[in-house]
Write an enzyme that holds these catalytic residues in place. Structure first.
Site, PDB file in Angstrom:
ATOM      1  N   GLN A  99       0.960  -1.582   0.084  1.00 16.69           N
ATOM      2  CA  GLN A  99       0.557  -0.034  -0.038  1.00 16.69           C
ATOM      3  C   GLN A  99       0.734   1.370  -0.083  1.00 16.69           C
ATOM      4  O   GLN A  99       0.150   2.240  -0.293  1.00 16.69           O
ATOM      5  CB  GLN A  99      -0.813   0.084   1.589  1.00 16.69           C
ATOM      6  CG  GLN A  99      -1.490  -1.452   1.317  1.00 16.69           C
ATOM      7  CD  GLN A  99      -2.452  -1.460   3.174  1.00 16.69           C
ATOM      8  OE1 GLN A  99      -3.410  -0.250   3.095  1.00 16.69           O
ATOM      9  NE2 GLN A  99      -2.103  -1.926   3.432  1.00 16.69           N
ATOM     10  N   ASN A 100       2.230   1.538   0.318  1.00 10.57           N
ATOM     11  CA  ASN A 100       3.190   2.411   0.231  1.00 10.57           C
ATOM     12  C   ASN A 100       3.719   2.724  -0.700  1.00 10.57           C
ATOM     13  O   ASN A 100       3.601   1.935  -2.338  1.00 10.57           O
ATOM     14  CB  ASN A 100       4.300   1.997   0.988  1.00 10.57           C
ATOM     15  CG  ASN A 100       4.058   1.097   2.488  1.00 10.57           C
ATOM     16  OD1 ASN A 100       3.655   1.431   2.625  1.00 10.57           O
ATOM     17  ND2 ASN A 100       5.439   0.660   2.817  1.00 10.57           N
ATOM     18  N   HIS A 117      -1.475   1.423  -4.368  1.00 10.57           N
ATOM     19  CA  HIS A 117      -2.148   2.826  -3.811  1.00 10.57           C
ATOM     20  C   HIS A 117      -1.071   3.307  -4.429  1.00 10.57           C
ATOM     21  O   HIS A 117      -1.546   4.951  -4.542  1.00 10.57           O
ATOM     22  CB  HIS A 117      -1.936   3.012  -2.228  1.00 10.57           C
ATOM     23  CG  HIS A 117      -2.943   2.546  -1.458  1.00 10.57           C
ATOM     24  ND1 HIS A 117      -3.015   2.267  -0.325  1.00 10.57           N
ATOM     25  CD2 HIS A 117      -4.359   1.569  -2.192  1.00 10.57           C
ATOM     26  CE1 HIS A 117      -4.114   1.593  -0.229  1.00 10.57           C
ATOM     27  NE2 HIS A 117      -4.615   1.198  -0.846  1.00 10.57           N
ATOM     28  N   THR A 186       0.597  -2.952   8.537  1.00 15.64           N
ATOM     29  CA  THR A 186      -0.819  -2.035   7.983  1.00 15.64           C
ATOM     30  C   THR A 186      -1.544  -2.546   9.471  1.00 15.64           C
ATOM     31  O   THR A 186      -1.971  -3.376  10.113  1.00 15.64           O
ATOM     32  CB  THR A 186      -1.105  -2.837   6.767  1.00 15.64           C
ATOM     33  OG1 THR A 186      -2.704  -1.500   6.306  1.00 15.64           O
ATOM     34  CG2 THR A 186      -1.288  -3.862   6.722  1.00 15.64           C
ATOM     35  N   GLU A 213       1.373  -3.037  16.935  1.00 16.38           N
ATOM     36  CA  GLU A 213       0.172  -3.506  17.809  1.00 16.38           C
ATOM     37  C   GLU A 213      -0.883  -4.740  17.270  1.00 16.38           C
ATOM     38  O   GLU A 213      -0.299  -4.649  16.543  1.00 16.38           O
ATOM     39  CB  GLU A 213      -0.225  -2.309  18.581  1.00 16.38           C
ATOM     40  CG  GLU A 213      -0.318  -1.305  17.659  1.00 16.38           C
ATOM     41  CD  GLU A 213      -0.842  -0.438  17.879  1.00 16.38           C
ATOM     42  OE1 GLU A 213      -1.929   0.532  17.755  1.00 16.38           O
ATOM     43  OE2 GLU A 213       0.070   0.782  19.016  1.00 16.38           O
TER      44      GLU A 213
HETATM   45  C1  BJW Z   1       4.282  -0.900  12.420  1.00 23.41           C
HETATM   46  C2  BJW Z   1       5.915  -0.795  12.967  1.00 23.41           C
HETATM   47  C3  BJW Z   1       6.991  -1.309  12.651  1.00 23.41           C
HETATM   48  C4  BJW Z   1       3.756   1.216  12.867  1.00 23.41           C
HETATM   49  N1  BJW Z   1       6.668  -2.318  12.405  1.00 23.41           N
HETATM   50  N2  BJW Z   1       4.565  -2.246  12.326  1.00 23.41           N
HETATM   51  C5  BJW Z   1     -16.292  -0.544   3.933  1.00 23.41           C
HETATM   52  C6  BJW Z   1     -15.828  -1.887   2.602  1.00 23.41           C
HETATM   53  C7  BJW Z   1     -15.175  -0.899   1.690  1.00 23.41           C
HETATM   54  C8  BJW Z   1     -14.049  -0.290   1.175  1.00 23.41           C
HETATM   55  C9  BJW Z   1     -14.501   1.085   2.135  1.00 23.41           C
HETATM   56  C10 BJW Z   1     -15.887   0.622   3.591  1.00 23.41           C
HETATM   57  N3  BJW Z   1     -15.579   2.041   4.094  1.00 23.41           N
HETATM   58  C11 BJW Z   1     -15.060   2.584   3.040  1.00 23.41           C
HETATM   59  C12 BJW Z   1     -14.364   2.139   1.737  1.00 23.41           C
HETATM   60  C13 BJW Z   1     -13.811   2.872   1.069  1.00 23.41           C
HETATM   61  C14 BJW Z   1     -12.295   3.231   1.006  1.00 23.41           C
HETATM   62  C15 BJW Z   1     -12.137   3.183   2.886  1.00 23.41           C
HETATM   63  O1  BJW Z   1     -11.589   1.786   2.900  1.00 23.41           O
HETATM   64  N4  BJW Z   1     -12.253   3.767   3.552  1.00 23.41           N
HETATM   65  C16 BJW Z   1     -11.673   3.647   5.249  1.00 23.41           C
HETATM   66  C17 BJW Z   1     -11.631   5.087   6.303  1.00 23.41           C
HETATM   67  C18 BJW Z   1     -13.078   2.648   5.955  1.00 23.41           C
HETATM   68  N5  BJW Z   1     -11.374   2.845   0.884  1.00 23.41           N
HETATM   69  C19 BJW Z   1     -11.528   3.773  -0.774  1.00 23.41           C
HETATM   70  O2  BJW Z   1     -12.173   4.296  -1.067  1.00 23.41           O
HETATM   71  C20 BJW Z   1     -10.706   2.959  -1.559  1.00 23.41           C
HETATM   72  N6  BJW Z   1     -11.358   2.685  -2.395  1.00 23.41           N
HETATM   73  C21 BJW Z   1     -12.108   1.687  -2.731  1.00 23.41           C
HETATM   74  O3  BJW Z   1     -12.878   1.764  -2.388  1.00 23.41           O
HETATM   75  O4  BJW Z   1     -12.867   2.313  -3.965  1.00 23.41           O
HETATM   76  C22 BJW Z   1     -14.247   1.634  -4.664  1.00 23.41           C
HETATM   77  C23 BJW Z   1     -14.681   1.799  -6.284  1.00 23.41           C
HETATM   78  C24 BJW Z   1     -14.761   1.207  -6.941  1.00 23.41           C
HETATM   79  C25 BJW Z   1     -15.086   1.627  -8.023  1.00 23.41           C
HETATM   80  C26 BJW Z   1     -15.818   3.244  -7.976  1.00 23.41           C
HETATM   81  C27 BJW Z   1     -15.171   4.142  -7.284  1.00 23.41           C
HETATM   82  C28 BJW Z   1     -14.595   3.186  -6.211  1.00 23.41           C
HETATM   83  C29 BJW Z   1      -9.079   3.806  -1.380  1.00 23.41           C
HETATM   84  C30 BJW Z   1      -8.402   3.593  -0.954  1.00 23.41           C
HETATM   85  C31 BJW Z   1      -6.908   4.691  -0.991  1.00 23.41           C
HETATM   86  C32 BJW Z   1      -6.304   4.689  -0.030  1.00 23.41           C
HETATM   87  N7  BJW Z   1      -5.542   6.306  -0.140  1.00 23.41           N
HETATM   88  C33 BJW Z   1      -4.138   6.186   0.876  1.00 23.41           C
HETATM   89  C34 BJW Z   1      -3.921   6.929   0.314  1.00 23.41           C
HETATM   90  C35 BJW Z   1      -2.720   7.189  -0.829  1.00 23.41           C
HETATM   91  C36 BJW Z   1      -1.650   7.628  -1.460  1.00 23.41           C
HETATM   92  C37 BJW Z   1      -0.742   7.965   0.003  1.00 23.41           C
HETATM   93  O5  BJW Z   1      -0.277   7.652   0.656  1.00 23.41           O
HETATM   94  O6  BJW Z   1      -0.748   9.429   0.199  1.00 23.41           O
HETATM   95  O7  BJW Z   1      -3.506   4.631   1.319  1.00 23.41           O
HETATM   96  S1  BJW Z   1      -5.083   6.607   2.400  1.00 23.41           S
HETATM   97  C38 BJW Z   1      -3.348   5.120   3.844  1.00 23.41           C
HETATM   98  O8  BJW Z   1      -4.396   4.808   4.023  1.00 23.41           O
HETATM   99  C39 BJW Z   1      -2.853   5.119   2.206  1.00 23.41           C
HETATM  100  C40 BJW Z   1      -2.003   4.132   2.958  1.00 23.41           C
HETATM  101  O9  BJW Z   1      -1.495   3.095   1.424  1.00 23.41           O
HETATM  102  C41 BJW Z   1      -3.434   3.448   3.881  1.00 23.41           C
HETATM  103  C42 BJW Z   1      -3.823   2.278   4.764  1.00 23.41           C
HETATM  104  O10 BJW Z   1      -2.529   2.743   5.610  1.00 23.41           O
HETATM  105  P1  BJW Z   1      -1.127   1.798   5.941  1.00 23.41           P
HETATM  106  O11 BJW Z   1      -0.714   1.446   5.875  1.00 23.41           O
HETATM  107  O12 BJW Z   1      -2.619   0.641   7.092  1.00 23.41           O
HETATM  108  O13 BJW Z   1      -0.640   2.523   7.694  1.00 23.41           O
HETATM  109  P2  BJW Z   1      -1.602   3.108   9.629  1.00 23.41           P
HETATM  110  O14 BJW Z   1      -0.966   4.613   9.140  1.00 23.41           O
HETATM  111  O15 BJW Z   1      -2.828   2.899   9.135  1.00 23.41           O
HETATM  112  O16 BJW Z   1      -1.221   1.937  10.155  1.00 23.41           O
HETATM  113  C43 BJW Z   1       0.782   1.691  10.117  1.00 23.41           C
HETATM  114  C44 BJW Z   1       0.599   0.433  11.362  1.00 23.41           C
HETATM  115  O17 BJW Z   1       1.848  -0.453  10.966  1.00 23.41           O
HETATM  116  C45 BJW Z   1      -0.293   0.071  12.524  1.00 23.41           C
HETATM  117  O18 BJW Z   1      -0.719  -0.472  12.735  1.00 23.41           O
HETATM  118  C46 BJW Z   1       1.265   0.187  13.588  1.00 23.41           C
HETATM  119  O19 BJW Z   1       0.664  -0.627  14.398  1.00 23.41           O
HETATM  120  C47 BJW Z   1       2.571  -0.749  12.492  1.00 23.41           C
HETATM  121  N8  BJW Z   1       3.567   0.164  12.477  1.00 23.41           N
HETATM  122  N9  BJW Z   1       5.159   0.396  13.274  1.00 23.41           N
HETATM  123  C48 BJW Z   1       5.400  -2.885  12.186  1.00 23.41           C
HETATM  124  N10 BJW Z   1       7.683  -0.582  12.678  1.00 23.41           N
END
Ligand code: BJW
Ligand code: ZN
Length: 240
Positions: A99-100, A117, A186, A213
């Site tokens: 996702q990065n 992403h 993640t 965590e």
């Molecule tokens: C460590 C550590 C160490 C720390 N060692 N661990 C319900 C069902 C299905 C979908 C949805 C839903 N409700 C809403 C949605 C839609 C939405 C969504 O998911 N929203 C949620 C908020 C609920 N999803 C979307 O909109 C996606 N698109 C989609 O669904 O399209 C459908 C569609 C179809 C047809 C037409 C139109 C639409 C798109 C999602 C895009 C997300 N984009 C981002 C930005 C990307 C660009 C950028 O980087 O700027 O992606 S948001 C952000 O979150 C980024 C990340 O990739 C993503 C995930 O975050 P990640 O990587 O998990 O980070 P953190 O910070 O959350 O977690 C870090 C973890 O690491 C923690 O657990 C720490 O404990 C751990 N950690 N240090 C090990 N050293």
């Protein structure tokens, strides 16, 4: 369950997939999205990573990306990225789904990376659609413009936008074929990536989760390894 159990699962696997998130780049000094360090100048990522935010204030959204481009350009891959690159060479089938957007997996030597992403180092024109690599840090002007005068945006996937079809299909194919799925760094808060762990479990694959965590997946994962990805993934790779 333990590292030894995770190593046994990997040793018996033929097809392996890994899903990574921001936690894997945290030890390279890059901020994660959620948790205490997840705010940027008091804005939540959910309020910046949207087409609406960009339409409202492209300069603000670009300032966030500019800062992240600067940090990512200065960062180096850490032992977690290196361990995943090493694992790619050990298995007949290995797919890295990330996702990065920082490009650190490729810099660590991973060859087959599905950046579901998008990528910080590409821009896309909002008018003509042209996608270009652009690694300049800093960019000459914010927001940057295309040769056609259109507004450029980062070539990343924001909330409400579909993930690139080919990449997402490839990711699901890997999740649906693997014997073991490693889910590292993640929160699982964002879909569709957040559902991949459960999808693999549902068809009988083993899931090894690595996180600082517990997450909603941890109780269901075959093995949950609590700790830093930069320590656990190399230990896992050494035993594989
Ligand atoms: C460590 C550590 C160490 C720390 N060692 N661990 C319900 C069902 C299905 C979908 C949805 C839903 N409700 C809403 C949605 C839609 C939405 C969504 O998911 N929203 C949620 C908020 C609920 N999803 C979307 O909109 C996606 N698109 C989609 O669904 O399209 C459908 C569609 C179809 C047809 C037409 C139109 C639409 C798109 C999602 C895009 C997300 N984009 C981002 C930005 C990307 C660009 C950028 O980087 O700027 O992606 S948001 C952000 O979150 C980024 C990340 O990739 C993503 C995930 O975050 P990640 O990587 O998990 O980070 P953190 O910070 O959350 O977690 C870090 C973890 O690491 C923690 O657990 C720490 O404990 C751990 N950690 N240090 C090990 N050293
Ligand atoms: Zn253009």
């Amino acid at each position: 369950m333990s590292l030894a159990e995770a190593r046994r699962l990997l040793a018996a696997a033929r097809s392996v997939a890994a899903l990574t998130g921001a936690g894997v780049s945290a030890e390279s000094g890059l901020a994660t999205f959620r948790g205490s360090e997840g705010l940027w100048r008091r804005h939540r990522p959910e309020d910046l990573a949207t087409p609406e935010a960009f339409a409202r204030d492209p300069r603000l959204v670009w300032a966030w990306y500019e800062e992240r481009r600067r940090a990512a350009a200065a960062a180096r891959p850490n032992p977690a990225h290196e361990a995943l690159a090493a694992l790619e060479n050990r298995f007949p089938e290995f797919t890295l789904i990330t996702q990065n957007v920082d490009g650190l997996h490729a810099r660590a030597g991973s060859r087959r990376v599905l950046e579901i992403h998008g990528c910080l180092w590409r821009t896309r024109c909002c008018s003509c659609g042209e996608v270009r690599e652009d690694r300049r840090v800093p960019l000459p002007a914010l927001p940057p413009r295309c040769a056609c005068e259109g507004l450029l945006r980062p070539d990343v996937v924001w909330f409400g936008e579909p993930l690139p079809f080919e990449l997402l299909s490839g990711a699901f194919r890997a999740v649906d074929a693997c014997d073991v799925l490693i889910v590292a760094g993640t929160s699982g808060a964002v879909q569709p990536a957040g559902s991949m762990g459960r999808r693999a479990l549902a068809r009988g694959a083993a899931v090894i989760e690595v996180n600082l965590e517990r997450t909603p997946l941890s109780g269901e994962a075959t093995v949950f390894l609590e700790g830093r990805a930069g320590e656990i993934l190399p230990a896992l790779a050494r035993g594989a």
